[in-house]
Structure formats: C-alpha cells, structure tokens
Design a protein around this motif. Structure first.
Motif, PDB file in Angstrom:
ATOM      1  N   GLU A   1       7.789  -7.941  -0.172  1.00  0.00           N
ATOM      2  CA  GLU A   1       7.222  -8.477   1.056  1.00  0.00           C
ATOM      3  C   GLU A   1       6.469  -9.764   0.729  1.00  0.00           C
ATOM      4  N   LYS A   2       6.315 -10.615   1.695  1.00  0.00           N
ATOM      5  CA  LYS A   2       5.741 -11.937   1.469  1.00  0.00           C
ATOM      6  C   LYS A   2       4.230 -11.880   1.232  1.00  0.00           C
ATOM      7  N   ASN A   3       3.769 -12.752   0.318  1.00  0.00           N
ATOM      8  CA  ASN A   3       2.340 -12.996   0.079  1.00  0.00           C
ATOM      9  C   ASN A   3       1.545 -11.746  -0.323  1.00  0.00           C
ATOM     10  N   LYS A   4       2.162 -10.938  -1.202  1.00  0.00           N
ATOM     11  CA  LYS A   4       1.460  -9.785  -1.767  1.00  0.00           C
ATOM     12  C   LYS A   4       0.953 -10.171  -3.154  1.00  0.00           C
ATOM     13  N   PHE A   5      -0.369 -10.077  -3.334  1.00  0.00           N
ATOM     14  CA  PHE A   5      -1.014 -10.469  -4.581  1.00  0.00           C
ATOM     15  C   PHE A   5      -1.486  -9.228  -5.326  1.00  0.00           C
ATOM     16  N   VAL A   6      -1.530  -9.337  -6.663  1.00  0.00           N
ATOM     17  CA  VAL A   6      -1.932  -8.191  -7.470  1.00  0.00           C
ATOM     18  C   VAL A   6      -2.790  -8.651  -8.647  1.00  0.00           C
ATOM     19  N   TYR A   7      -3.692  -7.783  -9.056  1.00  0.00           N
ATOM     20  CA  TYR A   7      -4.416  -7.959 -10.318  1.00  0.00           C
ATOM     21  C   TYR A   7      -4.292  -6.640 -11.071  1.00  0.00           C
ATOM     22  N   ALA A   8      -3.821  -6.696 -12.316  1.00  0.00           N
ATOM     23  CA  ALA A   8      -3.682  -5.490 -13.133  1.00  0.00           C
ATOM     24  C   ALA A   8      -4.600  -5.610 -14.343  1.00  0.00           C
ATOM     25  N   GLY A   9      -5.529  -4.671 -14.479  1.00  0.00           N
ATOM     26  CA  GLY A   9      -6.435  -4.722 -15.627  1.00  0.00           C
ATOM     27  C   GLY A   9      -7.780  -4.102 -15.331  1.00  0.00           C
ATOM     28  N   GLY A  10      -8.714  -4.325 -16.244  1.00  0.00           N
ATOM     29  CA  GLY A  10     -10.054  -3.779 -16.106  1.00  0.00           C
ATOM     30  C   GLY A  10     -10.933  -4.648 -15.224  1.00  0.00           C
ATOM     31  N   LEU A  11     -12.148  -4.156 -15.010  1.00  0.00           N
ATOM     32  CA  LEU A  11     -13.084  -4.860 -14.127  1.00  0.00           C
ATOM     33  C   LEU A  11     -14.269  -5.452 -14.883  1.00  0.00           C
ATOM     34  N   GLN A  12     -14.133  -5.611 -16.191  1.00  0.00           N
ATOM     35  CA  GLN A  12     -15.209  -6.206 -16.966  1.00  0.00           C
ATOM     36  C   GLN A  12     -15.413  -7.664 -16.556  1.00  0.00           C
TER      37      GLN A  12
ATOM     38  N   ASN B   1      -7.017  -6.753   3.739  1.00  0.00           N
ATOM     39  CA  ASN B   1      -5.829  -6.025   3.276  1.00  0.00           C
ATOM     40  C   ASN B   1      -5.921  -5.718   1.783  1.00  0.00           C
ATOM     41  N   PHE B   2      -7.045  -5.121   1.386  1.00  0.00           N
ATOM     42  CA  PHE B   2      -7.304  -4.825  -0.023  1.00  0.00           C
ATOM     43  C   PHE B   2      -7.111  -3.337  -0.305  1.00  0.00           C
ATOM     44  N   GLU B   3      -6.529  -3.031  -1.472  1.00  0.00           N
ATOM     45  CA  GLU B   3      -6.420  -1.636  -1.905  1.00  0.00           C
ATOM     46  C   GLU B   3      -6.455  -1.562  -3.424  1.00  0.00           C
ATOM     47  N   THR B   4      -6.768  -0.374  -3.935  1.00  0.00           N
ATOM     48  CA  THR B   4      -6.776  -0.153  -5.375  1.00  0.00           C
ATOM     49  C   THR B   4      -5.840   1.001  -5.706  1.00  0.00           C
ATOM     50  N   LYS B   5      -5.259   0.924  -6.888  1.00  0.00           N
ATOM     51  CA  LYS B   5      -4.380   1.978  -7.386  1.00  0.00           C
ATOM     52  C   LYS B   5      -4.537   2.066  -8.896  1.00  0.00           C
TER      53      LYS B   5
ATOM     54  N   ILE C   1      -3.903 -19.254   3.859  1.00  0.00           N
ATOM     55  CA  ILE C   1      -2.575 -18.675   4.097  1.00  0.00           C
ATOM     56  C   ILE C   1      -2.734 -17.369   4.872  1.00  0.00           C
ATOM     57  N   GLU C   2      -1.968 -17.202   5.906  1.00  0.00           N
ATOM     58  CA  GLU C   2      -2.081 -16.007   6.741  1.00  0.00           C
ATOM     59  C   GLU C   2      -1.376 -14.808   6.108  1.00  0.00           C
ATOM     60  N   ASN C   3      -1.855 -13.631   6.495  1.00  0.00           N
ATOM     61  CA  ASN C   3      -1.200 -12.360   6.166  1.00  0.00           C
ATOM     62  C   ASN C   3      -1.021 -12.128   4.664  1.00  0.00           C
ATOM     63  N   THR C   4      -2.084 -12.376   3.907  1.00  0.00           N
ATOM     64  CA  THR C   4      -2.053 -12.050   2.481  1.00  0.00           C
ATOM     65  C   THR C   4      -2.622 -10.647   2.267  1.00  0.00           C
ATOM     66  N   SER C   5      -2.251 -10.046   1.151  1.00  0.00           N
ATOM     67  CA  SER C   5      -2.836  -8.766   0.742  1.00  0.00           C
ATOM     68  C   SER C   5      -3.134  -8.830  -0.747  1.00  0.00           C
ATOM     69  N   LEU C   6      -4.078  -8.009  -1.186  1.00  0.00           N
ATOM     70  CA  LEU C   6      -4.454  -7.984  -2.599  1.00  0.00           C
ATOM     71  C   LEU C   6      -4.603  -6.544  -3.051  1.00  0.00           C
ATOM     72  N   THR C   7      -3.959  -6.225  -4.169  1.00  0.00           N
ATOM     73  CA  THR C   7      -4.060  -4.889  -4.761  1.00  0.00           C
ATOM     74  C   THR C   7      -4.596  -5.003  -6.174  1.00  0.00           C
ATOM     75  N   PHE C   8      -5.588  -4.181  -6.494  1.00  0.00           N
ATOM     76  CA  PHE C   8      -6.100  -4.080  -7.848  1.00  0.00           C
ATOM     77  C   PHE C   8      -5.512  -2.831  -8.491  1.00  0.00           C
ATOM     78  N   LEU C   9      -4.814  -3.004  -9.597  1.00  0.00           N
ATOM     79  CA  LEU C   9      -4.307  -1.873 -10.372  1.00  0.00           C
ATOM     80  C   LEU C   9      -5.308  -1.591 -11.477  1.00  0.00           C
ATOM     81  N   CYS C  10      -6.229  -0.686 -11.203  1.00  0.00           N
ATOM     82  CA  CYS C  10      -7.319  -0.392 -12.124  1.00  0.00           C
ATOM     83  C   CYS C  10      -7.746   1.057 -11.941  1.00  0.00           C
ATOM     84  N   SER C  11      -8.626   1.531 -12.820  1.00  0.00           N
ATOM     85  CA  SER C  11      -9.073   2.925 -12.754  1.00  0.00           C
ATOM     86  C   SER C  11     -10.362   3.101 -11.964  1.00  0.00           C
TER      87      SER C  11
END
Length: 327
Positions: free
Chosen positions: A152-163, A208-212, A182-192
């Motif tokens: 899907e368009k404009n899906k952003f991710v960060y994978a890693g720790g939160l230090q 549009n933020f979520e964590t996994k 930019i319209e309709n962006t989302s951000l996902t953090f892949l962290c614990s």
C-alpha cells in the motif's frame, strides 16, 4: 576439526547477531558444533568464535592453544560513553579490547572505519577480516515483484530498539514533518517496547501509528508491507564505524531507505532506493518528498537492489573469505 561459538549466555545471541555468527562458524572447513555457554565444554573444540572481547580473553587463558576469532560488533568503550555509563566501565572495556586484540588469532570487524579506529587507538595489527553486519539477502525476482505490487502507498516502518542513540525522537520528528507534507501516511514501529513507542508517537502527534514485535523468521513477511524504512543516526564515532543490520533487512524486502550520512560504510552504497542526507539537518524538505513520490518500477527496483547485495552483502563471497581467513 571442530568449531564453536562461545558466549556466557545463549541469550547474548539475539535476532540481530545469530545470522552473522552462524555465517562465520559455518563457513570454515571445520565441523560447526553450535553455541556453547560453558567454558569447560570447549575442550573438544579446535576453533572458537567469540562475540565479546572479555570472552575471547577467558578462552585464551583456559585454552591457550586453541584458535580464537573475535567478532567486534561495535566499539564497546565508546558505546559505554554514549550510554552515559561510568568511567570505570569505559576503562574496563578499553582494557578488554586492547588485550583481546593482542591475543586473538583473528578479528572480524564490521567496517573499514572500525579497523582504522582500532589501529589508531591501540596500534592494533591483529589479523582481520572486514565484513558488514547483515542478516537478509534478496530473494527471487518473481517473488520480489509480486510482493512489491501488494504494498500500500506511503507506509513507513522503523525496525529496531528504542534507545536514544538510535535516534528515535529524531525519526519521529522527521516523520511528523513528512506527514505534514504528504497525505495518508502511516508509521509502524517493529519493536518490543510498545508502551514506550506509543508514548513517543503521541508526543510527536504521529497519525496512523502502530507497534508490533516480529521474530527474525517473520521479519521478511512483515517488511514486505512497507514502502519506506528509517535508519537515522547522529554524527558519532560509534555510528561511524557501525553497519546496522536493518539496512539489509529493509532493502531485501523492497523497503526504500531514508537515512543519514553518519554511517561511513554505507555512504559508498549508491542507490536510487536510498535517500541519504546530513545528520546535521534531519528535517523534511522538498527533496525527501520527491524521493517518496518518485515512481520506480519493481523491475528497476529489483535490478538496483540485486547489484547492492551482490557487491556488499554477498553470502558466497564472504563464505570464501572467511574460509581462507580462518585457514
């Protein structure tokens, strides 16, 4: 001949390091017997791979005739300063690094900048092999293109720790600027640590933020959902010598990378799929918007990324180098 990885606790081999140490240990002509956590159990092993300087010293003290190769993941004393630890810890880690570099049979460095750092600081002449950290390789072209078309368009991710040294707040501040442009962006953090991640996202009013949390085994499938990945670092000697695994993770799954120029080893990677800017000016601007909005065919994307993996993250090439190095 037998080879093993030695660490005090098996938990020291995590998602980010398991690929690297397994690649080292399995690339020799010796039989790889796995990870050993009891020093005495190394008696039947001929070659030992360690991931901490102090462990390399312990192995050499107990088994002086065994060949020991240490993987220097990062410059530990300088990391302790970055984390605000005591001067005692800095001195202790410095001594461990110095002694280990004197006694190991070989050293694995993650970058040429790291090798030069040790040479300048300690006058190190340890036999060494430079191999960047990576934990993913690019797959088949047909699978890559099919997965890319599902994004899907404009899906952003960060994978890693939160230090803090991973520049989490800078990343969120940058994304906030992007979402304003930019319209309709989302951000996902892949962290614990989802609680902390959500708190920080609220602070910067990220929409549009979520964590996994996903395991290394499931990381590819998850990353294939995203268009852009963040790899933000400040100008610091720790970052200068590093080679974060997340670059290979992102690129292998068609995730275009938004990064700073603080990681020296990665600055030589020229790609239409990496937007690199000064770590002194981490902010959203017209150029980054153009990068996000550019239209690249999946075929061109795959061709570009394949050349990167062939040149910088080629497993077979490093297997040959490791085999020759350990011989």
């Amino acid at each position: 001949m037998k080879i093993a990885v030695y660490v005090k606790r098996s938990s020291y081999i995590n998602d980010a390091t398991s690929f690297y140490v397994s690649l080292i240990a399995s690339s020799t002509d010796s039989q790889y017997v796995g990870v050993i956590t009891n020093l005495s159990d190394l008696s039947g092993v001929d070659i030992v791979v360690t991931v901490y300087s102090i462990d390399a010293i312990y192995v050499k003290i107990k088994f002086p005739r065994k060949k020991v190769y240490n993987w220097y993941q990062g410059i530990s004393p300088e990391e302790s300063k970055m984390f605000g630890l005591s001067r005692f810890i800095y001195i202790r880690r410095t001594i461990s690094e110095y002694l280990s570099l004197k006694i190991v049979d070989g050293a694995f460095f993650v970058s040429q900048a790291m090798k030069e750092h040790y040479k300048k600081k300690y006058g190190s002449r340890a036999p060494s092999l430079v191999m960047p950290c990576f934990n993913k390789v690019i797959g088949k072209k047909s699978d890559f293109i099919n997965n890319f078309k599902k994004k899907e368009k404009n899906k952003f991710v960060y994978a890693g720790g939160l230090q803090s040294w991973q520049c989490i707040e800078e990343t969120l501040k940058l994304h906030r600027g992007i979402q304003d442009l930019i319209e309709n962006t989302s951000l996902t953090f892949l962290c614990s640590d989802s609680e902390k991640a959500n708190e920080l996202a609220k602070k910067y009013m990220i929409k549009n933020f979520e964590t996994k949390y996903v395991s290394l085994e499931d990381l590819d499938e998850e990353l294939q959902k995203y268009n852009f990945g963040y790899l933000i670092r400040r100008e610091h000697i720790v970052n200068k010598v590093s080679t974060p695994t997340k670059l290979s993770s992102y690129l292998a799954n068609g995730v275009k990378v938004i990064s700073t120029d603080a990681i020296e080893a990665f600055n030589i990677i020229d790609s239409i799929n990496i937007y690199r800017f000064s770590s002194n000016d981490i902010s959203a601007n017209k150029e980054i918007v153009n990068f996000i909005n550019q239209d690249i065919s999946p075929e061109s994307l795959y061709s570009d990324l394949s050349s990167i993996f062939e040149k910088h993250f080629c497993i077979s090439e490093y297997q040959d180098k490791i085999r020759d190095f350990v011989k």
